[in-house]
Write a protein that holds these residues in place. Structure first.
Motif, PDB file in Angstrom:
ATOM      1  N   ILE A  60      -6.158   6.078  13.205  1.00  0.00           N
ATOM      2  CA  ILE A  60      -5.711   7.465  13.053  1.00  0.00           C
ATOM      3  C   ILE A  60      -6.452   8.398  14.003  1.00  0.00           C
ATOM      4  CG2 ILE A  60      -4.867   7.264  10.685  1.00  0.00           C
ATOM      5  CD1 ILE A  60      -7.534   8.276   9.672  1.00  0.00           C
ATOM      6  N   SER A  61      -5.802   9.504  14.349  1.00  0.00           N
ATOM      7  CA  SER A  61      -6.429  10.528  15.172  1.00  0.00           C
ATOM      8  C   SER A  61      -7.541  11.192  14.367  1.00  0.00           C
ATOM      9  CB  SER A  61      -5.397  11.583  15.569  1.00  0.00           C
ATOM     10  OG  SER A  61      -4.402  10.999  16.368  1.00  0.00           O
ATOM     11  N   PRO A  62      -8.554  11.781  15.055  1.00  0.00           N
ATOM     12  CA  PRO A  62      -9.630  12.423  14.296  1.00  0.00           C
ATOM     13  C   PRO A  62      -9.191  13.746  13.675  1.00  0.00           C
ATOM     14  CG  PRO A  62      -9.950  12.751  16.635  1.00  0.00           C
ATOM     15  CD  PRO A  62      -8.759  11.859  16.501  1.00  0.00           C
ATOM     16  N   VAL A  88      -5.614  15.316  12.301  1.00  0.00           N
ATOM     17  CA  VAL A  88      -4.449  15.695  13.111  1.00  0.00           C
ATOM     18  C   VAL A  88      -3.225  14.954  12.568  1.00  0.00           C
ATOM     19  CG1 VAL A  88      -3.389  15.449  15.401  1.00  0.00           C
ATOM     20  CG2 VAL A  88      -5.756  16.214  15.203  1.00  0.00           C
TER      21      VAL A  88
END
Lengths: 94, 410
Positions: A13-15, A18
């Motif tokens: 997953i994006s940090p 997001v």
């Protein structure tokens, strides 16, 4: 809330939270304990429930000349049942 | 040490050194609220803005909570952002500290460490930043004004590294460092600008499925930190933990790279060991106290006592392996804590160091000294007493009091 193995891992997953999907794809309707059920006989189609729903989860369908509950987003708050002047909406245990 | 680039010597106190470093670091936005003993930092910086010496947008806010909120907002748009605070001001930021680290915003904040009320006290101790130990910010504690200057410049590189993307606190002891004039070697504006460089961005997938830079930009919309329910929140926290682990290496690399241009380094960037290799007795401490301890170590060494010092420079992430490795031959350790963990069987640094040593092959005797609260002076004689206590422990093979209060009237 159910957590399934199908969800992405922390490495995928994006940090910072997001969003990788549009908000319409995050179905938030599984919070509810009670769901609104309508008595079609009693309902006058006044559409007050559509206006009062804080989640925009009751839609007016002009082609049907009727309303529709969107249970994917309804949180079961019961405001529609409370505001219905015809007492046409009942909150039923899911 | 040989300086690689030409440097100028300025007479600066710790706060001024911090402001000067921020000025040279090409900061886009500073939002701040004054609080003693940090006020000079913001005062100096506002002078730079008023004199047109920087192109920074300076935002005066009505509270520290708003100051950090403004910094966070600026940082997530891609701006390099700096602020400063202390004590109650940092406490008021508490909520936003977590939002900043959770949004992975590389804000740099100098903290002129100060006690917390009540009773009201404006002087130095570590109660403020120790309270924020678990807020997801990197914490670097400096020994003198020179290191404050150097560390602020380094902090931007650490925070903005794409393997890290975490906010950084640079802690300097209130008054002892913040208000004390020192000779500070400063790099040229150009050298600092080259060293800090410009911010780089990782790519993320946005809600439209597009790959976009990780920043708020109207042309490439994203949303950051809106909500994560029980099915995802945990995963985001695990990412922050990984970023902290990555920071251990990045801090060392930045320390090395900075040494190459300035001729100055602080141990390996994580810990600064002083005569520990063959030490039998050693003190572990943070911040300016290390200066006093070093002087006592020199005296004791001249007298034939095998004394050493381990200064933990980077407290978050905690360099566990470095602490264990550096202390491996020491027989008795005293950890000095400049804050209290009320009811916690010693101070926070003691907790961490003793915890780190649990997995060590050899376990030294280990004791804790709470000291210097509310700005109380710690003299070389008191530090000497700690080493004497450690030697007594080695002689008697017995720890009489695990946690003591140094310089307290009993």
């Amino acid at each position: 809330m159910r957590v399934t193995a199908k969800e992405k891992s922390w490495k995928e997953i994006s940090p910072a939270g997001v969003c990788w999907k549009a908000s319409t794809q995050f179905l938030t309707g599984d919070w509810k304990t009670y769901k609104p059920v309508r008595d079609l006989e009693k309902c006058t189609r006044c559409l007050l429930c559509v206006l009062f729903c804080p989640d925009g989860a009751i839609h007016w369908k002009p082609e049907k000349g009727d309303i529709e509950f969107d249970y994917n987003f309804c949180k079961g708050c019961g405001i529609c049942a409370n505001e219905c002047p015809a007492k046409a909406i009942e909150m039923k245990l899911e | 040490m040989k300086s690689v680039v030409k440097q100028e010597v300025l007479a600066l106190n710790g706060d001024e050194a911090v402001a000067f470093a921020a000025k040279q670091s090409d900061v886009d936005v500073v939002a701040a609220y004054p609080i003693t003993p940090q006020t000079i930092i913001v005062e100096r910086f506002s002078e730079y803005v008023a004199n047109g010496e920087v192109e920074t947008e300076f935002v005066c806010t009505e509270s520290e909570h708003s100051a950090l909120t403004a910094c966070l907002a600026a940082s997530v748009t891609g701006a390099r952002t700096f602020t400063a605070s202390a004590s109650a001001g940092l406490a008021l930021m508490h909520e936003m500290l977590f939002v900043t680290s959770g949004c992975r915003a590389p804000v740099v904040m100098a903290i002129a460490n100060r006690a917390l009320s009540a009773p009201l006290n404006i002087h130095g101790d570590h109660s403020d930043t120790m309270t924020e130990r678990d807020s997801g910010w990197i914490q670097i504690y400096v020994e003198n004004a020179q290191e404050a200057y150097d560390s602020v410049i380094q902090a931007f590189r650490i925070a903005e590294n794409t393997d890290v993307l975490l906010p950084v606190i640079v802690g300097l002891d209130g008054f002892t460092l913040s208000h004390t004039l020192e000779n500070v070697h400063v790099l040229s504006d150009d050298a600092v600008k080259r060293f800090v460089g410009t911010r780089k961005f990782i790519n993320v997938t946005n809600h439209e499925g597009k790959t976009v830079p990780f920043k708020l930009d109207p042309n490439n919309p994203t949303s950051m930190g809106p909500i994560a329910l029980p099915n995802y929140y945990f995963e985001f926290k695990r990412q922050q933990e990984e970023a902290m682990k990555n920071a251990l290496k990045v801090i060392q690399d930045v320390n090395k790279e900075y040494a190459a241009i300035s001729g100055r380094s602080y141990g390996d960037g994580l810990v600064d060991a002083y005569h520990v290799e063959d030490a039998e007795v050693a003190i572990v401490c943070l911040g300016s106290t290390a200066g006093t301890v070093k002087a006592v170590v020199d005296e004791l060494r001249a007298e034939g006592v095998k004394a050493g010092l381990l200064r933990i420079r980077t407290f978050r992430p905690l360099p566990v392996e470095r602490i264990v490795d550096t202390l491996k031959n020491v027989k008795a350790v005293a950890v000095m804590d400049r804050s209290m963990s009320f009811g916690g069987n010693g101070g926070p640094v003691f907790h961490e160091v003793r915890h780190a040593l649990y997995d060590a092959e050899k376990h030294p005797y280990i004791v804790n000294y709470i000291y210097g609260l509310g700005g109380r002076d710690t003299s070389p004689m008191q530090v000497r007493k700690i080493y004497e206590d450690l030697q007594k422990i080695l002689r008697t093979k017995r720890v009489e009091t695990r946690v003591q209060h140094l310089g307290l009237r009993e």
